[in-house]
Scaffold this motif. Structure first.
Motif, PDB file in Angstrom:
ATOM      1  N   ASP A 180       0.831  -1.204   0.000  1.00 51.31           N
ATOM      2  CA  ASP A 180       0.000   0.000   0.000  1.00 51.31           C
ATOM      3  C   ASP A 180       0.865   1.253   0.000  1.00 51.31           C
ATOM      4  OD1 ASP A 180      -2.316  -1.469  -0.062  1.00 51.31           O
ATOM      5  OD2 ASP A 180      -2.968  -0.965   1.965  1.00 51.31           O
ATOM      6  N   SER A 181       1.981   1.233   0.744  1.00 48.03           N
ATOM      7  CA  SER A 181       2.823   2.420   0.773  1.00 48.03           C
ATOM      8  C   SER A 181       3.495   2.663  -0.582  1.00 48.03           C
ATOM      9  CB  SER A 181       3.861   2.341   1.899  1.00 48.03           C
ATOM     10  OG  SER A 181       4.653   1.195   1.772  1.00 48.03           O
ATOM     11  N   ASP A 182       3.901   1.599  -1.288  1.00 48.71           N
ATOM     12  CA  ASP A 182       4.468   1.772  -2.628  1.00 48.71           C
ATOM     13  C   ASP A 182       3.398   2.221  -3.620  1.00 48.71           C
ATOM     14  OD1 ASP A 182       7.011   1.142  -1.792  1.00 48.71           O
ATOM     15  OD2 ASP A 182       6.908  -0.944  -2.452  1.00 48.71           O
ATOM     16  N   MET A 183       2.169   1.706  -3.453  1.00 48.72           N
ATOM     17  CA  MET A 183       1.059   2.148  -4.302  1.00 48.72           C
ATOM     18  C   MET A 183       0.827   3.645  -4.103  1.00 48.72           C
ATOM     19  SD  MET A 183      -1.342   1.476  -6.549  1.00 48.72           S
ATOM     20  CE  MET A 183      -1.785  -0.253  -6.569  1.00 48.72           C
ATOM     21  N   LEU A 184       0.866   4.074  -2.851  1.00 42.71           N
ATOM     22  CA  LEU A 184       0.692   5.495  -2.547  1.00 42.71           C
ATOM     23  C   LEU A 184       1.779   6.328  -3.231  1.00 42.71           C
ATOM     24  CD1 LEU A 184      -0.742   7.767  -1.008  1.00 42.71           C
ATOM     25  CD2 LEU A 184       0.716   7.231   0.943  1.00 42.71           C
ATOM     26  N   ASP A 185       3.021   5.868  -3.162  1.00 43.84           N
ATOM     27  CA  ASP A 185       4.115   6.583  -3.822  1.00 43.84           C
ATOM     28  C   ASP A 185       3.905   6.647  -5.335  1.00 43.84           C
ATOM     29  OD1 ASP A 185       5.368   6.973  -1.383  1.00 43.84           O
ATOM     30  OD2 ASP A 185       6.770   5.290  -1.653  1.00 43.84           O
ATOM     31  N   ALA A 186       3.474   5.536  -5.935  1.00 44.83           N
ATOM     32  CA  ALA A 186       3.255   5.505  -7.382  1.00 44.83           C
ATOM     33  C   ALA A 186       2.117   6.434  -7.791  1.00 44.83           C
ATOM     34  CB  ALA A 186       2.959   4.074  -7.832  1.00 44.83           C
ATOM     35  N   VAL A 187       1.022   6.415  -7.035  1.00 45.46           N
ATOM     36  CA  VAL A 187      -0.108   7.308  -7.343  1.00 45.46           C
ATOM     37  C   VAL A 187       0.328   8.756  -7.159  1.00 45.46           C
ATOM     38  CG1 VAL A 187      -2.439   8.015  -6.642  1.00 45.46           C
ATOM     39  CG2 VAL A 187      -1.873   5.588  -6.815  1.00 45.46           C
TER      40      VAL A 187
END
Length: 107
Positions: free
Chosen positions: A17-24
């Motif tokens: 989720d934290s990497d998804m947040l960074d990508a978004v």
């Protein structure tokens, strides 16, 4: 995103989720702010992950944080933000995964 092989020999691609947040955040910072509010603990290093498992066909597992985000902001906005990082994965597998996530979330 990490790629591993499980005990059955299936390819598993996972994104926290934290990497998804960074990508978004790289695609749409204001959407990333909404995502962070919806996910809550992402900023605190949550270990929740969304993953795609390929075994001839594929299974998609979305984290609770991603599902809560989609519920809160609406499906169209969620698809816009969450599929942008997935679409960056090269190859036909990624195209199929983006289509499957759209079908899953819109259902």
């Amino acid at each position: 995103m990490t790629t591993t092989t499980n005990s059955d020999g299936d390819t598993v691609r996972s994104i926290s989720d934290s990497d998804m947040l960074d990508a978004v955040n790289q695609v749409d910072p204001s959407l990333a702010n909404q995502l962070q509010v919806s996910m809550g603990s992402v900023a605190n290093g949550t270990k929740e992950v969304s993953k795609i498992v390929w075994h001839g066909n594929f299974d998609i597992y979305l984290s609770a944080g991603v599902l809560n985000f989609a519920k809160k902001v609406g499906i169209n906005l969620a698809l816009t933000g969450l599929l942008a990082p997935l679409a960056a994965i090269p190859g036909a597998e990624a195209t199929a995964a983006v289509f499957a996530v759209k079908q899953l979330l819109s259902g």
